[in-house]
Scaffold this active site. Sequence first.
Site, PDB file in Angstrom:
ATOM      1  N   ARG A 179      -0.634   1.150  -2.897  1.00 28.20           N
ATOM      2  CA  ARG A 179      -0.603   0.471  -1.595  1.00 28.20           C
ATOM      3  C   ARG A 179      -1.344   1.318  -0.559  1.00 28.20           C
ATOM      4  O   ARG A 179      -1.835   0.805   0.422  1.00 28.20           O
ATOM      5  CB  ARG A 179       0.853   0.285  -1.121  1.00 28.20           C
ATOM      6  CG  ARG A 179       1.621  -0.784  -1.870  1.00 28.20           C
ATOM      7  CD  ARG A 179       3.085  -0.784  -1.453  1.00 28.20           C
ATOM      8  NE  ARG A 179       3.292  -1.018  -0.034  1.00 28.20           N
ATOM      9  CZ  ARG A 179       3.293  -2.202   0.555  1.00 28.20           C
ATOM     10  NH1 ARG A 179       3.097  -3.290  -0.162  1.00 28.20           N
ATOM     11  NH2 ARG A 179       3.505  -2.315   1.849  1.00 28.20           N
ATOM     12  N   ARG A 183      -8.756   8.530   1.156  1.00 26.41           N
ATOM     13  CA  ARG A 183     -10.117   8.472   1.712  1.00 26.41           C
ATOM     14  C   ARG A 183     -10.712   9.865   1.838  1.00 26.41           C
ATOM     15  O   ARG A 183      -9.976  10.855   1.967  1.00 26.41           O
ATOM     16  CB  ARG A 183     -10.089   7.846   3.110  1.00 26.41           C
ATOM     17  CG  ARG A 183      -9.449   6.474   3.148  1.00 26.41           C
ATOM     18  CD  ARG A 183      -9.741   5.820   4.498  1.00 26.41           C
ATOM     19  NE  ARG A 183      -9.081   4.539   4.606  1.00 26.41           N
ATOM     20  CZ  ARG A 183      -8.044   4.292   5.399  1.00 26.41           C
ATOM     21  NH1 ARG A 183      -7.545   5.250   6.167  1.00 26.41           N
ATOM     22  NH2 ARG A 183      -7.507   3.089   5.442  1.00 26.41           N
ATOM     23  N   ARG A 257      16.264  -1.623  -2.940  1.00 30.79           N
ATOM     24  CA  ARG A 257      16.560  -0.511  -2.028  1.00 30.79           C
ATOM     25  C   ARG A 257      16.882  -1.108  -0.672  1.00 30.79           C
ATOM     26  O   ARG A 257      16.296  -2.119  -0.260  1.00 30.79           O
ATOM     27  CB  ARG A 257      15.331   0.402  -1.865  1.00 30.79           C
ATOM     28  CG  ARG A 257      15.157   1.431  -2.924  1.00 30.79           C
ATOM     29  CD  ARG A 257      16.306   2.370  -3.102  1.00 30.79           C
ATOM     30  NE  ARG A 257      16.207   3.560  -2.271  1.00 30.79           N
ATOM     31  CZ  ARG A 257      17.239   4.354  -2.033  1.00 30.79           C
ATOM     32  NH1 ARG A 257      18.443   4.062  -2.503  1.00 30.79           N
ATOM     33  NH2 ARG A 257      17.069   5.449  -1.306  1.00 30.79           N
ATOM     34  N   GLU A 311      14.524   5.751  10.387  1.00 28.15           N
ATOM     35  CA  GLU A 311      14.752   4.890   9.215  1.00 28.15           C
ATOM     36  C   GLU A 311      15.271   5.722   8.044  1.00 28.15           C
ATOM     37  O   GLU A 311      14.608   6.672   7.617  1.00 28.15           O
ATOM     38  CB  GLU A 311      13.419   4.220   8.851  1.00 28.15           C
ATOM     39  CG  GLU A 311      13.482   3.333   7.639  1.00 28.15           C
ATOM     40  CD  GLU A 311      12.159   2.593   7.405  1.00 28.15           C
ATOM     41  OE1 GLU A 311      11.509   2.182   8.391  1.00 28.15           O
ATOM     42  OE2 GLU A 311      11.786   2.457   6.237  1.00 28.15           O
ATOM     43  N   TYR A 360       7.117  -6.953  -3.990  1.00 24.93           N
ATOM     44  CA  TYR A 360       6.882  -6.059  -2.852  1.00 24.93           C
ATOM     45  C   TYR A 360       5.600  -6.541  -2.170  1.00 24.93           C
ATOM     46  O   TYR A 360       4.519  -6.041  -2.438  1.00 24.93           O
ATOM     47  CB  TYR A 360       6.735  -4.648  -3.405  1.00 24.93           C
ATOM     48  CG  TYR A 360       6.668  -3.526  -2.401  1.00 24.93           C
ATOM     49  CD1 TYR A 360       6.659  -3.747  -1.027  1.00 24.93           C
ATOM     50  CD2 TYR A 360       6.629  -2.215  -2.845  1.00 24.93           C
ATOM     51  CE1 TYR A 360       6.604  -2.689  -0.142  1.00 24.93           C
ATOM     52  CE2 TYR A 360       6.568  -1.149  -1.972  1.00 24.93           C
ATOM     53  CZ  TYR A 360       6.551  -1.398  -0.618  1.00 24.93           C
ATOM     54  OH  TYR A 360       6.491  -0.344   0.254  1.00 24.93           O
ATOM     55  N   ASP A 362       3.358  -7.935   1.351  1.00 18.65           N
ATOM     56  CA  ASP A 362       3.202  -7.838   2.803  1.00 18.65           C
ATOM     57  C   ASP A 362       3.248  -9.233   3.428  1.00 18.65           C
ATOM     58  O   ASP A 362       3.205 -10.245   2.741  1.00 18.65           O
ATOM     59  CB  ASP A 362       1.855  -7.179   3.125  1.00 18.65           C
ATOM     60  CG  ASP A 362       1.864  -5.701   2.758  1.00 18.65           C
ATOM     61  OD1 ASP A 362       2.940  -5.078   2.828  1.00 18.65           O
ATOM     62  OD2 ASP A 362       0.797  -5.177   2.380  1.00 18.65           O
TER      63      ASP A 362
HETATM   64  N1  UDP Z   1       4.401   6.937   0.603  1.00 16.11           N
HETATM   65  C1  UDP Z   1       4.469   8.318   0.556  1.00 16.11           C
HETATM   66  N2  UDP Z   1       4.309   9.044   1.701  1.00 16.11           N
HETATM   67  C2  UDP Z   1       4.100   8.438   2.900  1.00 16.11           C
HETATM   68  C3  UDP Z   1       4.016   7.035   2.956  1.00 16.11           C
HETATM   69  C4  UDP Z   1       4.182   6.310   1.793  1.00 16.11           C
HETATM   70  O1  UDP Z   1       4.683   8.886  -0.506  1.00 16.11           O
HETATM   71  O2  UDP Z   1       3.953   9.162   3.921  1.00 16.11           O
HETATM   72  C5  UDP Z   1       4.554   6.190  -0.657  1.00 16.11           C
HETATM   73  C6  UDP Z   1       6.014   5.842  -0.940  1.00 16.11           C
HETATM   74  O3  UDP Z   1       6.211   5.883  -2.337  1.00 16.11           O
HETATM   75  C7  UDP Z   1       6.121   4.418  -0.436  1.00 16.11           C
HETATM   76  C8  UDP Z   1       4.765   3.858  -0.799  1.00 16.11           C
HETATM   77  O4  UDP Z   1       3.861   4.950  -0.597  1.00 16.11           O
HETATM   78  O5  UDP Z   1       7.176   3.730  -1.066  1.00 16.11           O
HETATM   79  C9  UDP Z   1       4.295   2.658   0.001  1.00 16.11           C
HETATM   80  O6  UDP Z   1       4.296   2.991   1.377  1.00 16.11           O
HETATM   81  P1  UDP Z   1       4.187   1.891   2.517  1.00 16.11           P
HETATM   82  O7  UDP Z   1       3.955   2.574   3.803  1.00 16.11           O
HETATM   83  O8  UDP Z   1       3.226   0.838   2.074  1.00 16.11           O
HETATM   84  O9  UDP Z   1       5.657   1.284   2.514  1.00 16.11           O
HETATM   85  P2  UDP Z   1       6.329   0.193   3.495  1.00 16.11           P
HETATM   86  O10 UDP Z   1       5.656   0.287   4.821  1.00 16.11           O
HETATM   87  O11 UDP Z   1       6.184  -1.118   2.789  1.00 16.11           O
HETATM   88  O12 UDP Z   1       7.746   0.669   3.572  1.00 16.11           O
END
Ligand code: UDP
Length: 386
Positions: A179, A183, A257, A311, A360, A362
């Site tokens: 996800r 870069r 979760r 959170e 999962y 968006d």
């Molecule tokens: N993730 C991470 N570090 C971060 C942000 C995200 O390891 O700083 C990983 C983590 O496993 C998370 C996944 O990337 O569940 C997807 O992150 P995203 O921000 O897409 O999650 P959402 O916003 O849907 O909660």
Amino acid sequence: MLSLESCKYLVVGSGLWGSVLAERIASQFNEKVLVIDRRAHSGGNCHSELDEETGIECHVYGSHIFHTSDQRVWEYVRQFCSFNTYRHRVLTEFGGRLYQMPIGLATINSYYHLNLKPYEAEAFIAAEAALEDIESPSNLEEKGLSLIGRPLYEAFIKGYTAKQWNLPLNELPADIITRLPVRTNYNPDYFDDFWQGLPMDGYGALFDKLLSHPNITVQLGVSFADIRGSLPVHCRIFHSGALDDFFDYALGALAWRSLRFEKEILPYADYQGNAVVNQADITVPYTRTHEYRHYHPERPYQRDKTVIVREYPENFARGKEAYYPVNRPEDLRRFEQYRQLAAARAPNITFGGRLGSYAYVDMDKTVSEALETFDKLAADRTKSGA
Ligand code: UDP
């Protein structure tokens, strides 16, 4: 008021998937639709409210930023609201320092105290990743290591992901981590999507508009169990609830979760300088802090106070909100069994949305799935000559 006995179309759950379907059925078929929601508000987890003390719009179920590269979805949603020009950027704190997230050149250079150019960073990261010698990654840990190498993985992914999912990282699906882009330039955007923004007048206004068609009746505080006995047999139902709950856990519980949010009002114009700051350290129990004022830089929010919300990931238990499907192979197998049960026992019900499809996804994908569900419904209706 629409009587239940004559209800031809019922939508259970007024989140994005259900609201888009209701809007399409009402406006394109010119048919009456009943939308029910067990909560006291529409909008599902996109719901936002103005904080009473500060007037700052807060997303009650965590940050929701609309982003898409799907032109059909973008054109569709803009019929119901305009969006501001906010583009999502995230910082992450590790070892007492802030870095840009997702991992890009700023993060790589500051973490390693280097000054690499993009083409050098590409070779550098490839060499770090090659040390792990993982040919075909089969889980999140292997995928993370094979993308960025061990030091960056251990700093920015390992702790955050362990807190978020509370499972061994080698048991999690690899695609969770894809996800996030990796870069080797200074692009600070969290999402690659071309179109991004927040509804100018808030999510409440967007959902009010989606559900405003005179053919739509919305009943809040009503669950499917309250009315299912009074529905006619031919009622076409679109259900955005979880399948395990719908079938009373007949095939066992699906793994989810959950999250808990802690709100604080602080006497600053700006607490953290950004809408979201992640916490990569495993020792900090929360995963991120949302400072909601930053989503609407165009609004004249007062400068003496700000709202922050921390959170905390939590284990899911019945009665809590299900936020993220865990989606391990065994979870997907169980979901498939539920889908087969639904096809056999509830052929007039289409399940969808994040809960109903155990996916999962968006917001833009949810809208796109609702539009596709409607397309199929319209094609079937044309075929049957209705
Ligand atoms: N993730 C991470 N570090 C971060 C942000 C995200 O390891 O700083 C990983 C983590 O496993 C998370 C996944 O990337 O569940 C997807 O992150 P995203 O921000 O897409 O999650 P959402 O916003 O849907 O909660």
